[in-house]
Design a protein around this motif. Structure first.
Motif, PDB file in Angstrom:
ATOM      1  N   ILE A   1      25.486  19.946 107.029  1.00 15.08           N
ATOM      2  CA  ILE A   1      25.706  20.536 108.597  1.00 15.08           C
ATOM      3  C   ILE A   1      23.710  20.476 108.568  1.00 15.08           C
ATOM      4  O   ILE A   1      23.830  19.774 109.618  1.00 15.08           O
ATOM      5  CB  ILE A   1      25.227  22.384 108.491  1.00 15.08           C
ATOM      6  CG1 ILE A   1      25.640  23.209 109.246  1.00 15.08           C
ATOM      7  CG2 ILE A   1      24.423  22.623 106.891  1.00 15.08           C
ATOM      8  CD1 ILE A   1      25.778  24.445 109.461  1.00 15.08           C
ATOM      9  N   ALA A   2      23.238  20.069 107.872  1.00 11.99           N
ATOM     10  CA  ALA A   2      21.947  19.764 107.520  1.00 11.99           C
ATOM     11  C   ALA A   2      21.530  18.376 108.921  1.00 11.99           C
ATOM     12  O   ALA A   2      20.507  18.035 109.278  1.00 11.99           O
ATOM     13  CB  ALA A   2      20.417  19.284 106.584  1.00 11.99           C
ATOM     14  N   THR A   3      23.037  17.509 107.945  1.00 11.79           N
ATOM     15  CA  THR A   3      22.237  15.944 108.513  1.00 11.79           C
ATOM     16  C   THR A   3      22.897  15.824 109.913  1.00 11.79           C
ATOM     17  O   THR A   3      22.556  14.559 110.725  1.00 11.79           O
ATOM     18  CB  THR A   3      23.625  15.256 107.321  1.00 11.79           C
ATOM     19  OG1 THR A   3      23.222  14.897 105.688  1.00 11.79           O
ATOM     20  CG2 THR A   3      24.201  13.938 108.262  1.00 11.79           C
ATOM     21  N   GLY A   4      23.935  16.896 110.019  1.00 15.07           N
ATOM     22  CA  GLY A   4      24.710  16.268 111.706  1.00 15.07           C
ATOM     23  C   GLY A   4      23.305  16.468 112.432  1.00 15.07           C
ATOM     24  O   GLY A   4      23.382  16.391 113.825  1.00 15.07           O
ATOM     25  N   GLY A   5      22.864  18.058 112.209  1.00 17.14           N
ATOM     26  CA  GLY A   5      21.258  18.651 112.944  1.00 17.14           C
ATOM     27  C   GLY A   5      20.540  17.113 112.755  1.00 17.14           C
ATOM     28  O   GLY A   5      19.512  17.172 113.402  1.00 17.14           O
ATOM     29  N   ALA A   6      20.125  16.490 112.028  1.00 14.86           N
ATOM     30  CA  ALA A   6      19.497  15.934 111.616  1.00 14.86           C
ATOM     31  C   ALA A   6      19.664  15.089 112.259  1.00 14.86           C
ATOM     32  O   ALA A   6      18.955  13.918 113.476  1.00 14.86           O
ATOM     33  CB  ALA A   6      19.099  14.994 110.092  1.00 14.86           C
ATOM     34  N   VAL A   7      20.372  13.905 112.376  1.00 16.79           N
ATOM     35  CA  VAL A   7      21.227  12.824 113.276  1.00 16.79           C
ATOM     36  C   VAL A   7      21.220  12.813 114.987  1.00 16.79           C
ATOM     37  O   VAL A   7      20.611  12.168 115.747  1.00 16.79           O
ATOM     38  CB  VAL A   7      22.669  12.032 112.251  1.00 16.79           C
ATOM     39  CG1 VAL A   7      23.405  11.495 113.303  1.00 16.79           C
ATOM     40  CG2 VAL A   7      22.796  11.796 111.590  1.00 16.79           C
TER      41      VAL A   7
ATOM     42  N   ASP B   1      15.996  20.856 110.197  1.00 18.67           N
ATOM     43  CA  ASP B   1      15.829  20.746 109.413  1.00 18.67           C
ATOM     44  C   ASP B   1      16.054  20.289 107.871  1.00 18.67           C
ATOM     45  O   ASP B   1      17.326  20.409 107.893  1.00 18.67           O
ATOM     46  CB  ASP B   1      14.965  22.103 108.387  1.00 18.67           C
ATOM     47  CG  ASP B   1      13.820  22.404 107.883  1.00 18.67           C
ATOM     48  OD1 ASP B   1      12.993  21.962 107.659  1.00 18.67           O
ATOM     49  OD2 ASP B   1      14.130  23.376 106.585  1.00 18.67           O
ATOM     50  N   VAL B   2      15.643  19.228 106.667  1.00 19.33           N
ATOM     51  CA  VAL B   2      16.220  19.747 105.697  1.00 19.33           C
ATOM     52  C   VAL B   2      17.293  20.764 105.025  1.00 19.33           C
ATOM     53  O   VAL B   2      18.036  20.357 104.232  1.00 19.33           O
ATOM     54  CB  VAL B   2      15.599  18.377 104.765  1.00 19.33           C
ATOM     55  CG1 VAL B   2      15.122  16.912 105.112  1.00 19.33           C
ATOM     56  CG2 VAL B   2      14.346  19.584 103.880  1.00 19.33           C
TER      57      VAL B   2
END
Length: 172
Positions: free
Chosen positions: A7-13, A170-171
């Protein structure tokens, strides 16, 4: 546990691609692909290397924390609704609800169709009764890989939508 990192990876990307000029829909699709890669890593750790599923998820989650730090170039990044044409925004709650509802309806329709196919039925059978699905000639390891990729891809896309709505990634 991989989904905590996905979920954090999707937001970061999504945030980083959008900040760098990529259209929001393309950013969401690439975020989904990043989630698919995370699910694939967990699945390969479990099915090919024989690592127990809980440990494989924990290992991928920990790795994704470092990957997310690298993607963001720090612990967080802001995404302004003033500069970018976002699908969801906390500034306009009624339109965000409508857009999210439409997204969910389309996604549910696609998943309903998919799980009615032969492969979707095989995934459901593997989840319900692995011994019986194996006796029917279904490769359980492949079905686990597909299910992990699919679920983590959807979670990463939801992380992209969440980061748009909140206006930051956010991470954590």
């Amino acid at each position: 546990l991989t989904v905590d990192g996905s979920i954090a990876t999707g937001g970061a990307v999504t945030v980083m691609l959008t900040i760098n000029g990529c259209p929001i829909w393309v950013s969401l699709l690439i975020a989904g692909l990043a989630g698919i890669c995370a699910g694939l890593c967990t699945g390969l750790l479990h099915t090919r290397l024989g690592i127990p599923p809980i440990l494989a998820g924990i290992l991928t989650q920990i790795a994704l924390y470092s990957i997310n730090l690298h993607i963001l170039g720090g612990s967080n990044k802001a995404l302004s609704v003033d500069k970018f044409n976002l699908i969801l925004s906390s500034r306009n709650i009624p339109s965000a609800i409508i857009a999210a509802a439409l997204f969910c309806v389309v996604l549910i329709a696609i998943l309903y169709w998919y799980f009615g196919t032969e492969q979707g039925s095989a995934i459901r059978a593997t989840g319900c009764n692995p011994a019986m699905s194996k006796a029917q000639g279904i490769n359980n390891d492949n079905m686990k890989l597909i299910a992990l990729c699919l679920s983590n891809g959807l979670v990463a896309m939801s992380g992209g939508l969440l980061s748009q709505f909140q206006g930051f990634a956010d991470v954590n």
